[in-house]
Every structure is written in structure tokens, then in C-alpha cells.
Design a protein around this motif. Structure first.
Motif, short mmCIF file in Angstrom:
data_model
loop_
_atom_site.label_atom_id
_atom_site.label_comp_id
_atom_site.label_asym_id
_atom_site.label_seq_id
_atom_site.Cartn_x
_atom_site.Cartn_y
_atom_site.Cartn_z
N UNK A 122 0.82 -1.21 0.00
CA UNK A 122 0.00 0.00 0.00
C UNK A 122 0.86 1.26 0.00
N UNK A 123 1.98 1.21 0.72
CA UNK A 123 2.87 2.38 0.78
C UNK A 123 3.47 2.68 -0.59
N UNK A 124 3.78 1.64 -1.36
CA UNK A 124 4.38 1.87 -2.68
C UNK A 124 3.46 2.66 -3.60
N UNK A 125 2.15 2.60 -3.35
CA UNK A 125 1.21 3.35 -4.18
C UNK A 125 1.22 4.84 -3.87
N UNK A 126 1.88 5.23 -2.78
CA UNK A 126 1.92 6.64 -2.41
C UNK A 126 2.94 7.42 -3.22
N UNK A 127 3.88 6.73 -3.85
CA UNK A 127 4.96 7.39 -4.58
C UNK A 127 4.69 7.30 -6.08
N UNK A 128 4.73 8.42 -6.80
CA UNK A 128 4.51 8.37 -8.25
C UNK A 128 5.67 7.69 -8.95
N UNK A 129 5.36 7.14 -10.10
CA UNK A 129 6.38 6.41 -10.86
C UNK A 129 7.52 7.32 -11.29
N UNK A 130 7.19 8.58 -11.61
CA UNK A 130 8.23 9.52 -12.05
C UNK A 130 9.28 9.77 -10.97
N UNK A 131 8.89 9.60 -9.71
CA UNK A 131 9.81 9.82 -8.60
C UNK A 131 10.93 8.77 -8.59
N UNK A 132 10.63 7.57 -9.03
CA UNK A 132 11.62 6.49 -9.04
C UNK A 132 12.31 6.35 -10.40
N UNK A 133 12.07 7.28 -11.29
CA UNK A 133 12.58 7.15 -12.65
C UNK A 133 14.11 7.23 -12.70
N UNK A 134 14.71 8.14 -11.94
CA UNK A 134 16.17 8.29 -11.96
C UNK A 134 16.89 7.04 -11.46
N UNK A 135 16.55 6.51 -10.26
CA UNK A 135 17.24 5.28 -9.84
C UNK A 135 16.97 4.09 -10.77
N UNK A 136 15.77 4.02 -11.33
CA UNK A 136 15.49 2.94 -12.27
C UNK A 136 16.37 3.05 -13.51
N UNK A 137 16.52 4.27 -14.01
CA UNK A 137 17.33 4.47 -15.22
C UNK A 137 18.79 4.15 -14.95
N UNK A 138 19.31 4.58 -13.79
CA UNK A 138 20.70 4.26 -13.44
C UNK A 138 20.90 2.75 -13.29
N UNK A 139 19.90 2.07 -12.75
CA UNK A 139 19.98 0.62 -12.60
C UNK A 139 20.00 -0.06 -13.96
N UNK A 140 19.18 0.42 -14.89
CA UNK A 140 19.14 -0.18 -16.21
C UNK A 140 20.43 0.08 -16.98
N UNK A 141 21.03 1.25 -16.78
CA UNK A 141 22.33 1.53 -17.42
C UNK A 141 23.39 0.56 -16.90
N UNK A 142 23.36 0.31 -15.59
CA UNK A 142 24.35 -0.59 -14.99
C UNK A 142 24.22 -1.99 -15.55
N UNK A 143 22.99 -2.44 -15.79
CA UNK A 143 22.76 -3.79 -16.32
C UNK A 143 22.68 -3.80 -17.84
N UNK A 144 22.96 -2.65 -18.46
CA UNK A 144 22.96 -2.54 -19.93
C UNK A 144 21.62 -2.99 -20.52
N UNK A 145 20.53 -2.46 -19.94
CA UNK A 145 19.19 -2.85 -20.36
C UNK A 145 18.37 -1.66 -20.87
N UNK A 146 19.03 -0.58 -21.24
CA UNK A 146 18.29 0.54 -21.84
C UNK A 146 17.83 0.13 -23.24
N UNK A 147 16.76 0.76 -23.70
CA UNK A 147 16.14 0.43 -24.98
C UNK A 147 15.73 -1.04 -25.04
#
Length: 287
Positions: A122-147
Motif C-alpha cells: 500500500x505504501x508503494x502506491x503513495x509514490x509516483x512512478x516519475x519519482x523512481x525514474x532516476x534510480x530505475x534508469x541508473x539501474x538499467x544503465x548498470x545492467x545494460x538494459x536501456x532500450x
């Protein structure tokens, strides 16, 4: 029978003014909802030289489907549709599978951390997806999973299952446990009673979960515009925004593309509409 009599008495007790007011509000709400759609339809049927016509007719006198043709000729609309269909379908399938099983576990079983798990979901629904966009993008760069469509689908699944699990749990709570207990007495296992007894009764909730999951992934723009930046891999929402020029926009073609975007969701809603009803378990238990 008693409830029908009470409902009839309630309806007869409504004043004409109340009924008129209710219908007036509903009509106004329908007009507010339909006007933008009809306006987009009108613009998409107008030729480019009559785009700013002052006519109020929904179907213009010189209506043409040229804008729909140009949406596929001038732009990569077909591939955008295919890419979005792949990502949305994968996200929908995995979201439904995880939500259906996890919701059943939270509804029927007692285990350590159950309440904390529900609270965290329930707590995870309190945070908008755009708020987690930066850490998600950095994580995908690290795993070479962009695009990567797989990475995009995983993000959509992770953001949709908290709400879907709560919704499925609430529906499972309305199904009497005596149905499963009867199956256990007859020798059925937990998995068999779930798939053969409970899951068919939960079709309305499963259909709603599938619809919400597909629509959320189909119309999402912010994450897709950051994760997918190759021109040949754009999804439909990102592709539609790319139609907007810096100084000029072909609004007729853009409107046609917007209507094309709504077609798959409408088809899915029509296919699932017969399941979007409640009360399938009423009368299933004698007593």
C-alpha cells in the motif's frame, strides 16, 4: 424478494425533482466525457485545408480518411502499435499471474509478515512512478538494459501489481471459504481447488486486473520516453508525441493517431465486458 420490495418502495418515494436532477447531472457528465472524443473525431476527418473550420457538425461535409492513411504512410505508426502491443501484453500477462496468486495467498493463508507485506504494498502506491525514474534508469544503465522492451515491461509489472494484489485479495475475501473446505474433503489439493473452484469465480476481478494492467502499460509515456530512446523502438505514446513539430503540427494526422491508439483498448474492454460483473458467488453456498 424482500429486497426487491424495499427497492420498489425506495424508487416510488423519489421525488420528480430528485430524479430530474440525477438525470441532468448524468447527461452533463456524459457530454463532458464525449465532447473531447467527438472533437478529435471531427478533426481527424477534416482535410488539411479545412482544419480550422467553424462548422459544429460531428461529421464534416467533406470528410475524408486521408489523415488515417497518412498516419501510417508518413509515420511509423504500425511499428509503434506493434511495440506497444508487445510491451503491454507481456506486462498484462505477468501482472495478472502474480496478482492472482499473491492476492490468494494474502487472502487465505496466515504467515509471518503478512500484515507488513500488505502495508508495504500500500505504501508503494503513495509514490509516483516519475519519482523512481532516476534510480530505475541508473539501474538499467548498470545492467545494460536501456532500450529494452523487457526492462520496460518489468517496470510496468512492478508498478501495477501492488494495486492489483489488493484488489484481488478483496475479491477473494468475498468468496466463502466453505467452497474450498468442501473440495479438501473430497480430496482436492490447494492448487486444484484454487484453479478449478476459486479462479473461475474470480473472473470479474481477473478481467479488471487485466484491463487495468494493459491500459496502464499501453498509455504510459514518461517512463517509455526515458527508457526507449531509439527511433526504431518507440512505443505508441512516445511516437504520438514525436508527431508534434517544433513550429507546426499536423493536427489532423495527430488526431487520427490518437483514435487509432484507443482501438486496442476498446477491443479489450469489449472482450472482457461480459466478465466485469459481480455477485457470481451469490447462492453458491447453501444454508
Amino acid at each position: 424478494m424482500k429486497s426487491n420490495k424495499l427497492g420498489a418502495k425506495f424508487n416510488r418515494g423519489d421525488s420528480p425533482l430528485k430524479i430530474t436532477l440525477i438525470y441532468a447531472i448524468l447527461i452533463i457528465a456524459c457530454i463532458c466525457s464525449l465532447y473531447p472524443i467527438l472533437n478529435i473525431l471531427t478533426v481527424s476527418l477534416r482535410p488539411s485545408n479545412a482544419l480550422f473550420s467553424k462548422s459544429l457538425s460531428i461529421i464534416p461535409p467533406n470528410a475524408t480518411f486521408d489523415n488515417f492513411k497518412q498516419a501510417f504512410i508518413q509515420y511509423d505508426m504500425l511499428n509503434w502499435l506493434l511495440h506497444s502491443l508487445i510491451v503491454s501484453s507481456v506486462a498484462c500477462i505477468f501482472s495478472v499471474m502474480l496478482s492472482v496468486t499473491a492476492g490468494y495467498a494474502f487472502s487465505r493463508f496466515k504467515f509471518r509478515g503478512k500484515q507488513m507485506g500488505l502495508s508495504l504494498l500500500l505504501v508503494t502506491q503513495m509514490f509516483p512512478l516519475a519519482m523512481t525514474l532516476l534510480p530505475l534508469y541508473l539501474m538499467l544503465i548498470k545492467f545494460n538494459m536501456t532500450n529494452s522492451y523487457f526492462a520496460l515491461a518489468v517496470i510496468y509489472v512492478s508498478t501495477s501489481i501492488p494495486f492489483n494484489i489488493w484488489m484481488m485479495k478483496g475479491f477473494y475475501d468475498t468468496i466463502p471459504k466453505s467452497l474450498e473446505e468442501s473440495a479438501y474433503v473430497d480430496g482436492a489439493s490447494i492448487f486444484r481447488s484454487f484453479y478449478q473452484i476459486i479462479l473461475p469465480l474470480a473472473k470479474p476481478a481477473v478481467a479488471l486486473t487485466a484491463l487495468f494492467s494493459f491500459m496502464g502499460a499501453w498509455s504510459e509515456y514518461i517512463v517509455a520516453s526515458v527508457i526507449i530512446n531509439e527511433t526504431g523502438k518507440l512505443t505508441l505514446p512516445v511516437g504520438l508525441v514525436s508527431m508534434q513539430g517544433q513550429f507546426n503540427t499536423a493536427w489532423g494526422i495527430y488526431s487520427a493517431g490518437a483514435l487509432i491508439t484507443a482501438v486496442p483498448v476498446m477491443i479489450l474492454f469489449i472482450c472482457l465486458s461480459k466478465y466485469l460483473v459481480g455477485g457470481l458467488t451469490v447462492g453458491s453456498v447453501k444454508g
